[in-house]
Structure formats: structure tokens, C-alpha cells
Motif scaffolding. Structure first.
Motif, PDB file in Angstrom:
ATOM      1  N   UNK A   1       5.784   4.814   2.359  1.00  0.00           N
ATOM      2  CA  UNK A   1       5.463   6.177   2.765  1.00  0.00           C
ATOM      3  C   UNK A   1       6.021   7.171   1.750  1.00  0.00           C
ATOM      4  N   UNK A   2       5.134   7.961   1.136  1.00  0.00           N
ATOM      5  CA  UNK A   2       5.527   8.944   0.114  1.00  0.00           C
ATOM      6  C   UNK A   2       4.986  10.331   0.445  1.00  0.00           C
ATOM      7  N   UNK A   3       5.017  10.687   1.705  1.00  0.00           N
ATOM      8  CA  UNK A   3       4.484  11.969   2.161  1.00  0.00           C
ATOM      9  C   UNK A   3       5.619  12.976   2.340  1.00  0.00           C
ATOM     10  N   UNK A   4       5.317  14.238   2.676  1.00  0.00           N
ATOM     11  CA  UNK A   4       6.375  15.170   3.054  1.00  0.00           C
ATOM     12  C   UNK A   4       7.243  14.616   4.190  1.00  0.00           C
ATOM     13  N   UNK A   5       8.500  15.033   4.202  1.00  0.00           N
ATOM     14  CA  UNK A   5       9.534  14.408   5.027  1.00  0.00           C
ATOM     15  C   UNK A   5       9.209  14.289   6.506  1.00  0.00           C
ATOM     16  N   UNK A   6       8.694  15.359   7.090  1.00  0.00           N
ATOM     17  CA  UNK A   6       8.488  15.390   8.528  1.00  0.00           C
ATOM     18  C   UNK A   6       7.348  14.532   9.026  1.00  0.00           C
ATOM     19  N   UNK A   7       6.628  13.873   8.114  1.00  0.00           N
ATOM     20  CA  UNK A   7       5.530  12.976   8.499  1.00  0.00           C
ATOM     21  C   UNK A   7       5.937  11.502   8.426  1.00  0.00           C
ATOM     22  N   UNK A   8       7.139  11.234   7.916  1.00  0.00           N
ATOM     23  CA  UNK A   8       7.549   9.863   7.629  1.00  0.00           C
ATOM     24  C   UNK A   8       7.511   8.954   8.844  1.00  0.00           C
ATOM     25  N   UNK A   9       8.182   9.348   9.913  1.00  0.00           N
ATOM     26  CA  UNK A   9       8.293   8.465  11.076  1.00  0.00           C
ATOM     27  C   UNK A   9       6.934   8.201  11.710  1.00  0.00           C
ATOM     28  N   UNK A  10       6.137   9.245  11.874  1.00  0.00           N
ATOM     29  CA  UNK A  10       4.828   9.072  12.514  1.00  0.00           C
ATOM     30  C   UNK A  10       3.961   8.073  11.747  1.00  0.00           C
ATOM     31  N   UNK A  11       3.923   8.215  10.430  1.00  0.00           N
ATOM     32  CA  UNK A  11       3.121   7.301   9.613  1.00  0.00           C
ATOM     33  C   UNK A  11       3.736   5.905   9.588  1.00  0.00           C
ATOM     34  N   UNK A  12       5.061   5.828   9.568  1.00  0.00           N
ATOM     35  CA  UNK A  12       5.735   4.534   9.595  1.00  0.00           C
ATOM     36  C   UNK A  12       5.509   3.796  10.894  1.00  0.00           C
TER      37      UNK A  12
ATOM     38  N   UNK B   1       0.870  -1.179   0.000  1.00  0.00           N
ATOM     39  CA  UNK B   1       0.000   0.000   0.000  1.00  0.00           C
ATOM     40  C   UNK B   1       0.903   1.224   0.000  1.00  0.00           C
ATOM     41  N   UNK B   2       0.464   2.288  -0.632  1.00  0.00           N
ATOM     42  CA  UNK B   2       1.226   3.532  -0.689  1.00  0.00           C
ATOM     43  C   UNK B   2       0.490   4.605   0.092  1.00  0.00           C
ATOM     44  N   UNK B   3       1.257   5.391   0.860  1.00  0.00           N
ATOM     45  CA  UNK B   3       0.708   6.499   1.636  1.00  0.00           C
ATOM     46  C   UNK B   3       1.194   7.799   1.023  1.00  0.00           C
ATOM     47  N   UNK B   4       0.260   8.627   0.572  1.00  0.00           N
ATOM     48  CA  UNK B   4       0.623   9.894  -0.046  1.00  0.00           C
ATOM     49  C   UNK B   4       0.233   9.921  -1.511  1.00  0.00           C
TER      50      UNK B   4
END
Length: 359
Positions: free
Chosen positions: A70-81, A7-10
Motif C-alpha cells: 500500500x503506497x497511498x496517502x496515510x489515512x487510506x492505508x488501513x481500509x485498503x489493507x 502488487x502495488x496500490x497507489x
């Protein structure tokens, strides 16, 4: 496991590249895309023949998703991961792992605790030029490395930074040319020349307005081996120039330009030269080839099917982030900075002071 299901996020510009890469792999399958914009998520899902969601937790409930990319803006990566890992999914993150060491380390530890794999996308390692040069270095053809440099000479217009509120911010973008664009070449440099021991950096914001972060940076580098180096980056090089990595050894030199190994010259008499493509060099373009992404996703897929650690783990992918943060800290404090960094808490003070704006 017959197929590894992704699944892809973003729904940003890199999402189609991930989707194409996954779809091109026989033993992988794209099953869903999540986006905060229902319209964009639905459009991409239709294009790639998969389901779409604008409720992340609802998507994570699916038992037929093995990996979340995870393909979102950088600062959201860890939280979504972290949310994906807690749901029992393996995690793939488009560079960077995140924008602080604290968030990166929390993600790494969460994945380890949950027993899921974490891999960071640095697809340029999979270009033919980087593979060939890495092999030459491992065979000792260049001798002992004495210098490594990377030069990121890009152009991004004011409209690029104005196109989204998060661009050019410390919280979400995490930095400027080094964190957003240059990280690929910084990863490539430390992958080829070895781990970095010390940096002395300078950063400035010269060619753009309304951004908090640097658009130009330079750093002197000392590697753990004792070799010296240079990192240069800018998004002010109109109209966009060739980006390059140089490796000098005691037995010869090699140059990579725009991911192409353009020159190898050895004292043994071996010589190889080829021109690099300058078409669209350094220009922001949504037309990114997915070939190198496909190579990395293929290795991730194979590793997961074989229950082994995928390439470019979270720990490995963290290295480029740490180098960049060390350059930021050096530029902020005016001192040389030794690696490893104890933390990245200085970023809060850097943001409060207005970043690297120059008169």
C-alpha cells in the motif's frame, strides 16, 4: 512458492521506490499496479513491465498475487489493507500503518483473523548506520542508555502542501511533520533507545497556510527504562538541515546524521567519526534511494517463503504512531500523556478546534 508476487496500490512518489525494490529481488516479482488514475497506473506499469488496474477489487481477484503493498496517502492505508487481507493477500504498508489507533488495530486484527502477514515499511532501520548502532547497543558497548533524542529539521515549501488537497489534513495526512516525515526518526529513536512511557508535547503551525496540521513540534520524552529524551521536528527549516538521532549511554555516545553513523565515542577509548552528507539534506525530493527498501522487502520475501512473520509487524509498526498521537494529545490538552494510549478519539475534537495554529 518459487517467487513472492507483489502488487502495488497507489501511483504517488513512493511507488517507483517500492517497484524498484521489489524488481531488484531475485525471488520476488511485481505483477500489477493499481491506481485511481488509469494514465498514471498505465505509465508505471509500462515502466516496470507489469499489469495495471484502476479497479481495486478486480485486481484483488487475481490468484497470482501474494502480497499487496500500500503506497497511498496515510489515512487510506488501513481500509485498503483490510480489503487485501479479506482477499487472502499478505499486506505491506508504507509508513504509517494508518493515522488512528482504531484503524490500525482493526487492520492488525483483520490480518490475524485472515491468517495473512502484515509488515510496515520503516526502511531507515535497514541503513548501515542504524544497523551498526543497534548492534553496539545490543552488545552493551554504550552501557545503559540515559538519553535519546531525534531532531527532524526539514523544509517543505507552501507549494508542497498545495500540491494535493489531502496534504496537511487530519483525515488523510493524519498530521504534519511528525506523522508524515518525522515518523521515520521517531521509529528509529524508539527502536534504538527503547519503548516510550510518557511525553509532554507542544505543536504549532507557523510557516505554512491552508493546512490543518503542525509544521513544528517538540516533545520531552521519558522511556520505559527511565531514560530521558527529546523529539523535535519542523518543515520550516529552510533550506533543509541535517536530521539527527543522538543516543547517550553510561559508557559513551553515538550520533546518526541523515541515516549515517557519524560519531561513536566510548569511555573504553574507542572513537569513530565520519562526516555526513548534507547534499539535499531535509529537502523534499522524488529521487529516493531504494536500497534500504530493497533490504526490507528482501526480508519480507524471505519470511513469506519460510512461513515466518516478516520484520516490523503491524504491532511493531504501530509503536511510532502511538508515540506521535501521544504528542498530539499532550499538545492539545496541555498535559503530559502516559503510554499506552487507550484510544485516539481526541483527534476529532482536535480537528474541530482548528489544530495547532499559532498567532
Amino acid at each position: 512458492m518459487n517467487k513472492v508476487r507483489f502488487a502495488i496500490v497507489g501511483t504517488g512518489s513512493i511507488t517507483p521506490t517500492h517497484a524498484q525494490a521489489i524488481s531488484a529481488i531475485p525471488d520476488a516479482e511485481l505483477v500489477a499496479i493499481f491506481g485511481r488514475s488509469a494514465a498514471k497506473a498505465q505509465e508505471l506499469a509500462t515502466q516496470f513491465n507489469c499489469d495495471w488496474y484502476n479497479d481495486y477489487q478486480e485486481m484483488l481477484k487475481r490468484t497470482d498475487i501474494d502480497v499487496v503493498s500500500i503506497c497511498t496517502p496515510n489515512g487510506l492505508h488501513a481500509d485498503l489493507g483490510i480489503q487485501a487481507a479479506l482477499a487472502g493477500k499478505h499486506v505491506v504498508i508504507e509508513k504509517p500503518i494508518d493515522v488512528t489507533l482504531e484503524k490500525a488495530d482493526t487492520l492488525i486484527k483483520t490480518c490475524q483473523k485472515q491468517g495473512v502477514e502484515l509488515s510496515i515499511v520503516f526502511q531507515r532501520r535497514y541503513s548501515d548506520g542504524v544497523i551498526a548502532l543497534k548492534n553496539l547497543l545490543e552488545q552493551g558497548k554504550l552501557g545503559k542508555v540515559i538519553f535519546g533524542g531525534c531532531y527532524i529539521k526539514l523544509y517543505r515549501s507552501q507549494e508542497y502542501y498545495d500540491s494535493a488537497a489531502w496534504r496537511g489534513t487530519w483525515d488523510i495526512d493524519g498530521g504534519g511533520v511528525l506523522m508524515n516525515q518525522g515518523i521515520h526518526y521517531i521509529d528509529m529513536l524508539q527502536y534504538l533507545a527503547g519503548s516510550v512511557a510518557e511525553v509532554t508535547g507542544h505543536c504549532g503551525t507557523f510557516g505554512h497556510t491552508g493546512i490543518e496540521v503542525e509544521d513544528t513540534a517538540s516533545a520531552a520524552v521519558t522511556f520505559q527504562s527511565g531514560a530521558l529524551g527529546v523529539i523535535e521536528g519542523t518543515t520550516c527549516a529552510y533550506p533543509g538541515l541535517v536530521s539527527r538521532v543522538d543516543i547517550y549511554g553510561t559508557e559513551g555516545c553515538a550520533v546518526i546524521e541523515n541515516d549515517v553513523l557519524t560519531s561513536v565515542q566510548l569511555k573504553s577509548g574507542y572513537e569513530y567519526k565520519v562526516g555526513s552528507s548534507t547534499e539535499n539534506a531535509g529537502v523534499s525530493s522524488p529521487d529516493i534511494s531504494f536500497e534500504c527498501h530493497q533490504r526490507q522487502f528482501q526480508e519480507i520475501t524471505t519470511a513469506l517463503k519460510n512461513n515466518t512473520e516478516p520484520p516490523i509487524s503491524g504491532v511493531e509498526g504501530r509503536k511510532a504512531l502511538e508515540v506521535i498521537l501521544a504528542i498530539y494529545k499532550s499538545a492539545f490538552t496541555g498535559d503530559s500523556v502516559l503510554l499506552p494510549l487507550a484510544d485516539s478519539l481526541f483527534l476529532k475534537d482536535l480537528a474541530k478546534t482548528g489544530g495547532f495554529k499559532r498567532k
